[in-house]
Design an enzyme around this catalytic site. Sequence first.
Site, PDB file in Angstrom:
ATOM      1  N   ASP A 269       0.870  -1.157   0.000  1.00 33.92           N
ATOM      2  CA  ASP A 269       0.000   0.000   0.000  1.00 33.92           C
ATOM      3  C   ASP A 269       0.918   1.221   0.000  1.00 33.92           C
ATOM      4  O   ASP A 269       1.984   1.208   0.618  1.00 33.92           O
ATOM      5  CB  ASP A 269      -0.871  -0.035   1.257  1.00 33.92           C
TER       6      ASP A 269
ATOM      7  N   ASP B  29      -7.961  -7.159   1.723  1.00 32.72           N
ATOM      8  CA  ASP B  29      -6.982  -7.184   2.815  1.00 32.72           C
ATOM      9  C   ASP B  29      -7.670  -6.628   4.045  1.00 32.72           C
ATOM     10  O   ASP B  29      -8.564  -5.782   3.929  1.00 32.72           O
ATOM     11  CB  ASP B  29      -5.763  -6.311   2.496  1.00 32.72           C
TER      12      ASP B  29
ATOM     13  N   CYS C 238     -12.405 -26.798  11.608  1.00 29.62           N
ATOM     14  CA  CYS C 238     -11.164 -26.204  11.088  1.00 29.62           C
ATOM     15  C   CYS C 238     -10.008 -27.207  11.199  1.00 29.62           C
ATOM     16  O   CYS C 238      -9.902 -27.940  12.179  1.00 29.62           O
ATOM     17  CB  CYS C 238     -10.846 -24.938  11.883  1.00 29.62           C
TER      18      CYS C 238
ATOM     19  N   CYS D 102      -6.707 -26.272  11.095  1.00 34.19           N
ATOM     20  CA  CYS D 102      -5.455 -25.556  11.313  1.00 34.19           C
ATOM     21  C   CYS D 102      -4.665 -26.152  12.475  1.00 34.19           C
ATOM     22  O   CYS D 102      -5.198 -26.928  13.275  1.00 34.19           O
ATOM     23  CB  CYS D 102      -5.709 -24.059  11.528  1.00 34.19           C
TER      24      CYS D 102
ATOM     25  N   CYS E  10      -6.397 -25.657  15.827  1.00 34.82           N
ATOM     26  CA  CYS E  10      -7.599 -26.474  16.065  1.00 34.82           C
ATOM     27  C   CYS E  10      -7.287 -27.969  16.134  1.00 34.82           C
ATOM     28  O   CYS E  10      -8.000 -28.721  16.787  1.00 34.82           O
ATOM     29  CB  CYS E  10      -8.651 -26.169  15.004  1.00 34.82           C
TER      30      CYS E  10
ATOM     31  N   HIS F 297      -5.031 -19.054  13.849  1.00 35.39           N
ATOM     32  CA  HIS F 297      -6.322 -19.649  13.474  1.00 35.39           C
ATOM     33  C   HIS F 297      -7.145 -18.674  12.633  1.00 35.39           C
ATOM     34  O   HIS F 297      -7.739 -19.063  11.627  1.00 35.39           O
ATOM     35  CB  HIS F 297      -7.121 -20.067  14.710  1.00 35.39           C
TER      36      HIS F 297
END
Lengths: 373, 373
Positions: free
Chosen positions: B93, B267, B305, B307, B310, B336
């Site tokens: 940015d 984003d 989930c 991940c 998790c 997560h």
Amino acid sequence: MPMNFSVIHTDKETQARAGILQMERGSLETPVFMPVGTQATVKSLSPRELEEAGAQIMLNNAYHLYLRPGTEIIREAGGLHKFMNWPKLILTDSGGYQVFSLSLLRKIKDEGVEFQSHLDGSRHFLTPESVIGIQNDLGSDIMMPLDECVHYPASFDLAQKAVDRTTLWAGRSKKEWAKTQRGVLFGIVQGSTYPELRKKSAEELKSIGFQGYAIGGISVGEPQDLMYNMISFAARELPAEAPRYVMGVGLPEDILEAVSLGADMFDCVVPTRYGRNGSAFTSCGKITVRNGAYSRDRTPLDPRCDCYCCRNFTRSYLRHLFNTGEILGLRLVSYHNVYFFLDLMKKVRASLHEGRFASFKREFLSRYRQKEG
Amino acid sequence: MPMNFSVIHTDKETQARAGILQMERGSLETPVFMPVGTQATVKSLSPRELEEAGAQIMLNNAYHLYLRPGTEIIREAGGLHKFMNWPKLILTDSGGYQVFSLSLLRKIKDEGVEFQSHLDGSRHFLTPESVIGIQNDLGSDIMMPLDECVHYPASFDLAQKAVDRTTLWAGRSKKEWAKTQRGVLFGIVQGSTYPELRKKSAEELKSIGFQGYAIGGISVGEPQDLMYNMISFAARELPAEAPRYVMGVGLPEDILEAVSLGADMFDCVVPTRYGRNGSAFTSCGKITVRNGAYSRDRTPLDPRCDCYCCRNFTRSYLRHLFNTGEILGLRLVSYHNVYFFLDLMKKVRASLHEGRFASFKREFLSRYRQKEG
């Protein structure tokens, strides 16, 4: 289950030794450094990072976990291993030291210790028996009995009373432990800086009989020489066939000296505490990551280190992370420091196996003492 | 190098589309969520964790990096990819938004913007040209031009002046970019909540010609309906063959809506900001990890989930980490949350490829809106 400790190599020039400590859940190669996870987490690191860094065992604190989240929650979770997802070994400190250093308004008597929580002022009463019960609930592989630790300097009289109570409590702890015989129980040698008290403490514990012995009440502010003397003295009084754990030690140079004096196990918060403050241990000594000299330094923290941090990040980037207060900075330096301590112990063990410990120690210290960044 | 953007699937019921954005360093599957690493680090996460979580691109901020550590240090390191050890794509940015929201005593004129650093009060002058130069030094894959962003609500007159200046600066940015043609330059549509200004901005940018278009000045405090209207309106004004990036958006429900309206790139700091505060996004809505209800909850944050967090940790353990102020807690919940956003986009793309986006969106939102923990 019975623990088995085998000394595999003893050094010819020093009292150092390499061994294997076998327990139900797994085994430990000694000399070993145990990263400290007071509140069921080694500060800022994940369990998989600890395993990757080579940790064989984590140290947790029964006092802290008893207060938060409470023993019941951990017992219901199936113990501390499951609670924090750590499959390897766990040693729990009883929290004797914390009761004496952190808690408020404590009243100590032979029966146990009454205190107010440093967190919320709530009242608690711990006995040698209840502390074994807590560690049973946590599912510790190695348990420490409740002991009485004195500050430095302590009068002979005070130190002697603490030894007497530590012995009394050690006996009751052993009895309580014997009911379930879960995990392994160590004894803790006290005696402040008085050789005769250290000797008395060691002898009384030996006559109770433990599978391992810790040397407590050191690294509490006394001069380095005195600390080394106490370790040396206590180690000589303890049985050669049992592991010797030097509690709360220490800096790399202290660990190397303690290994020379016959110690097998170590723990210290230094790698993560220094890491959070941006002090990195390197083969050439400690460096301060924020130092302006590193703003354009594109070398790793320690060019001789193979850790994730050193393989992937520059001092310049790490300095930027500390300057901007980014959590990744303290994570990476904490990780590196823990790796550095574990790697040092790996090298110590290899040098012992190969009969070159004294020269390894000399070379390490000569490089390590080169500079302070 | 020329960028190539191919739309592979367009939804029949909505304006949603799935595509591939190919650039020199790699390609992006869209719709894509870009984790925000303002200061060259996605807060609390390591680059390997981001890759593991499925990140294709990281967003960094030229304004922040220009101030700290300074462009020169990053250029000397070989660019931002090497500086922070991130091998995948980077969008920077420009920092237009930060100049207007963070800096002190700014003086804006057609030539550029003079301001005092929010860090140390030092004086700086940025022009559209110097901002392209900074992003060249950073080695960005996708660059954003300096633009003028207005707050909500803004008068028509103020918003119009900002559009005029944004167009002027966009033209100069393009000219500057054309000198090296490194990376890809997007245009940024402004115009606050005024459709006619959004249209004017889009048309002026199109006539300059960019390889991609961002919709800026949204998610700055306006009501949700107005935000959706502006995204919808701007998207319709923008060429179908170019990627559309909705800046700073947003919550899962906002991203899904914006995808429906034809947006390709997103984003937001939300996954890590909420993560640090102990708010976890789950398939059944947001939950507050500290909530007492979770003290003995041995289920993962989100049972649906996959991940690392998790698969390995319970709500009970995470709550303990937050209660004790342990860094691992905010790390795991941040991880997560980023995984959750990236996984959501993966599912959005799969549903588009399989022609079932509208039903996926409906089902996701119906489960997601079940409860608030």
